[in-house]
Structures are given as C-alpha cells and as structure tokens.
Design a protein around this motif. Structure first.
Motif, PDB file in Angstrom:
ATOM      1  N   ASP A 109     -30.315   1.152 -16.410  1.00 10.93           N
ATOM      2  CA  ASP A 109     -29.478   1.049 -17.602  1.00 10.93           C
ATOM      3  C   ASP A 109     -28.150   1.732 -17.297  1.00 10.93           C
ATOM      4  N   PRO A 110     -27.250   1.879 -18.260  1.00 10.47           N
ATOM      5  CA  PRO A 110     -25.941   2.469 -17.937  1.00 10.47           C
ATOM      6  C   PRO A 110     -26.018   3.876 -17.366  1.00 10.47           C
ATOM      7  N   ASN A 156     -30.300  -5.204 -14.831  1.00  9.31           N
ATOM      8  CA  ASN A 156     -30.478  -4.874 -16.241  1.00  9.31           C
ATOM      9  C   ASN A 156     -29.412  -3.875 -16.694  1.00  9.31           C
ATOM     10  N   GLU A 157     -28.601  -4.271 -17.662  1.00 10.73           N
ATOM     11  CA  GLU A 157     -27.518  -3.429 -18.189  1.00 10.73           C
ATOM     12  C   GLU A 157     -26.690  -2.826 -17.053  1.00 10.73           C
ATOM     13  N   SER A 159     -23.600  -2.510 -16.383  1.00 10.36           N
ATOM     14  CA  SER A 159     -22.200  -2.288 -16.735  1.00 10.36           C
ATOM     15  C   SER A 159     -21.480  -1.431 -15.700  1.00 10.36           C
ATOM     16  N   HIS A 211     -25.995  -9.039 -17.244  1.00  5.82           N
ATOM     17  CA  HIS A 211     -26.344  -8.299 -18.460  1.00  5.82           C
ATOM     18  C   HIS A 211     -25.573  -6.983 -18.548  1.00  5.82           C
ATOM     19  N   THR A 212     -24.815  -6.834 -19.634  1.00  6.38           N
ATOM     20  CA  THR A 212     -24.102  -5.598 -19.926  1.00  6.38           C
ATOM     21  C   THR A 212     -24.453  -5.141 -21.332  1.00  6.38           C
ATOM     22  N   GLU A 213     -23.963  -3.931 -21.710  1.00  6.47           N
ATOM     23  CA  GLU A 213     -24.277  -3.409 -23.039  1.00  6.47           C
ATOM     24  C   GLU A 213     -23.051  -2.707 -23.649  1.00  6.47           C
ATOM     25  N   ARG A 214     -21.863  -3.222 -23.374  1.00  4.70           N
ATOM     26  CA  ARG A 214     -20.630  -2.580 -23.827  1.00  4.70           C
ATOM     27  C   ARG A 214     -20.036  -3.274 -25.052  1.00  4.70           C
ATOM     28  N   SER A 241     -26.658  -6.546 -24.617  1.00  3.71           N
ATOM     29  CA  SER A 241     -27.537  -5.753 -25.478  1.00  3.71           C
ATOM     30  C   SER A 241     -26.759  -5.431 -26.748  1.00  3.71           C
TER      31      SER A 241
END
Length: 413
Positions: A109-110, A156-157, A159, A211-214, A241
């Motif tokens: 993850d990040p 996965n995530e 970023s 896949h990012t989560e920003r 996400s």
C-alpha cells in the motif's frame, strides 16, 4: 415547468462485486451467512450472483508465511494455492475474476511496498526479470487450474512505486517513486512494463489495471498517470481506492473522476476498493461524514446508493468493488477460531447476526441488470411525473444520478 432528462447508455459492460480474499478462511472457521430475510446461505458466491453481482477480486502475496505477525492478524494469508482454489470457485460460479498482485509477502500500500524476502538480494535488473517470471508463472498456473483472471492488477496501491528495499533497510534507500519526479522513476516503469508483458503473453484478453489511492490529491493523480503515458507503460484501466472517511466526500471523488476522464480519454476507470462503516467509526478518520451517512445499516446503504448514482454519471467508470464484503464473525468462536484479530466494521454482513446488510443489494444498480441501460425518457411536466430516489424517497424533482421516474430508472444529468 418542463423537465428534460438524458439517459446514459453504457457502451460496455459494468462490473460490481467485492474483494472476498478472506472468504475461504471465514468458511473454514464456521462463519454463518444469512440473506436479508434471515434465510441461511449455503453458497455465498451463488448468493452474490443472485444479488446481481458479476465479478470478484482476490489478492495474492508472494510468500505470506514471511509476513509480520500483526499483518497475518489482519488477513494476510493468500498464497498461490489459496488463490487458485478461490479463483476457480469464482470462475465456476460464472463470475469474472480480478487478480490483485501485491508483489510482496505482506500488505502493499502507500506506506509499504517491500520486496518479498526471497527477492531482497536481487539487483534492479534481476528484479525486472523476476517480476516477469513470477507474474508469468502465476498466470500460467491460474489458467491451467481453471482460474484465468479477467482483470489483473500489476501492483496494489502503487502510488509511490513498488518492490522497495527490505523492511530492515533505511527508508532513505527504499527506492520510492514520486509522480513527476525522476528519482527511481525509470526503475518503477521498467518493473511495470515487465509485469504487463507477462500479462499480455499469458492472458491476452485480460485487462491490466494500474491501482492508486490518491483521490484526495488530484494533482498527484494526474501527474502519476501522465508519467505512465510518457513512459509508455501498457495498461487498460485506471484503478482507484476510495474510502470517503480518508479521501473526502462524493464531490471530491467526482472531481477526481472528471480529471481522469478528461486527461486520459483512452482509459476506463474502476473503483477497485470502496467501503463505508455500518458499526462504530474510528476516532481518527480524516473526514467524518456521519451527519450525512449515519454509522448504521441505513447510513451505509444511503452512501452506497449515492455513490452509485454518482458513478453512473461517469460513463468511463466500469467497475465497483467493495472491500472485504465477506467479513462476518457470526458463528465463529472468537477465543479460538477468529479469522482476523479485529472485527471489520465496514463489510456487508452483520458480525452479530450474519445477515446481509442493505447496501449489498444496492451494488446491482451499478451493473444495470434491471434495465437501466438504454432507457429513454420523454420530457414531461413535473406535475405528471412520480419521482423517487433509489431508496424509495419521494422527490419533488429529479436529482443528478439515478432516479425512479414513473416506475422506470432514469439517469438524470
């Protein structure tokens, strides 16, 4: 007063479901599932399909036996044999499969993207070969087992890059990537390209997701996917996400989606992780939306309905996946048979009764199986129209998103 509506016609299939990576463990430990009316569910995948869902997501770790004990207590256990078996069940149930490569022994993850323990001695050039070989081998085994993925997340995530140096290394040597900056960028792009190469070779019809989560930082999102475009990274779908209590309200999400649609017109978009609480909300959330969406069954459903209504106004959004939708402690002996160290309070089943929450039935509205695609709407005066929200609330006039007008679902723009 004359009201004019525009029906949005989908040009491609939409997908709705969830990440159900712990389903096997819940079943093995005796979790009991019930439908909305309290009837026992004998096969959860069949139930999901009957509820209108058509795709499921499963994560994969390289060697989860090497994960820290705290991470194992959070559900890190999915090795290749586990994922093949669950993936085959998903495919046999007539559902599409999204395979989520973590490229780590534990959570990626990040905050952590650590290289698998058995890969830590490899050089950057060797890591490029390794990620290709590993991705290829996994996919070959999945295909041979009858669990060929339809969507593949190459990370996965991610970023801030992937395959950082080991946990014991100094953070200054982790080889993080930052969008718009040159440090470690070519290394990251090369890893992604090699992973994608294996995907195209073994599963040519599968769609590749980055896949990012920003969502909360739209400028970073734009810089990130601009980097991918400039570097020539091969992929099909922008994966995001979105957790409203961390990333902001639906207005923030809409701004992010609009930016992606405007700047990357050749890419589809999927919300590959989403969730909202049904029980207690932690005190450290970034955004408290409980005044709008109470922390209970009704509030979770209201959030889900509003989210879907918003997504349906963005035709490039093709997927919606609920995080840990299968979480359910009912039927487990907490002292000896728990699956995780803590209850997850944002799944789609009641941990104390095993019954499905109301939001679960909303997911089908994103897919459009009830005939929402292609509906046309003739202008009519508002005195002639009966207008309701998806939750059944009578409205004085249509609002943006999905409305029920004169008994038909209409997307109002």
């Amino acid at each position: 007063m004359i009201m004019v509506a525009m029906a949005v016609v989908a040009n491609a299939q939409r997908y709705a479901g969830g990440d159900i990576s712990l389903l096997t463990k819940y079943e093995e430990h005796g979790a009991k599932y019930f439908d909305h009316n309290g009837n026992a569910i004998t096969d959860l995948l069949t139930f999901f399909k009957s509820e209108g869902m058509n795709a499921m997501r499963v994560r994969l770790f390289v060697d989860p036996s090497k994960a820290p004990s705290d991470d194992k207590g959070e559900g890190v256990c999915q090795d290749l044999d586990y994922v093949k078996a669950l993936g085959k069940r998903i495919k046999d149930a007539g559902l599409k499969l999204m395979l989520d490569f973590h490229y780590s022994d534990s959570w990626a993850d990040p905050a952590e993207q650590f290289t698998p323990y058995s890969w830590t001695s490899l050089t950057d050039a060797q890591l490029q070969d390794k990620i290709y070989e590993y991705t290829k081998e996994v996919l070959e085994q999945m295909v041979a087992y009858g669990a060929a993925p339809d969507f593949i997340q190459t990370g996965n995530e991610i970023s801030y890059g992937m395959l950082w140096a080991g946990r014991s290394a100094s953070s200054s040597t982790w080889k993080k990537y930052y969008a718009g900056q040159s440090a470690n960028a070519s290394r990251f792009f090369s890893l992604l390209k090699k992973a994608g190469e294996a995907c195209r070779e073994i599963c040519p019809s599968a769609k590749i997701i980055l896949h990012t989560e920003r969502v909360a930082n739209i400028n970073y999102l734009k810089a990130y996917y601009n980097d991918m475009k400039t570097a020539g990274v091969d992929y099909d779908i922008i994966g995001l996400s979105y957790y409203p209590y961390w990333h902001g309200n639906l207005t923030q999400l809409e701004s992010a989606l609009t930016a992606m649609e405007t700047n990357f017109t050749d890419k589809d978009i999927m919300i590959v992780e989403v969730g909202y609480y049904h029980d207690w909300q932690p005190s450290d959330v970034t955004y408290d939306l409980s005044a709008t969406y109470p922390i209970n069954d009704a509030g979770q459903k209201a959030f889900t309905d509003d989210l879907i209504a918003k997504l349906l106004t963005h035709p490039k959004v093709k997927g919606l996946f609920w995080w840990m939708m299968e979480a359910n402690e009912y039927g487990l002996d907490w002292s000896t048979q728990r699956v995780t160290d803590n209850w997850y309070n944002a799944g789609l089943f009641d941990n104390q009764t095993g019954k499905a929450y109301s939001a679960l039935s909303s997911l089908k509205d994103f897919v459009g199986t009830s005939g929402i695609d292609g509906i046309t709407y003739n202008p009519t005066s508002d005195t002639q129209s009966r207008v309701y929200s998806l939750s059944g609330q009578k409205l004085s006039a249509p609002r943006r998103g999905v409305n029920i007008i004169n008994g038909k679902k209409v997307i109002w723009k």
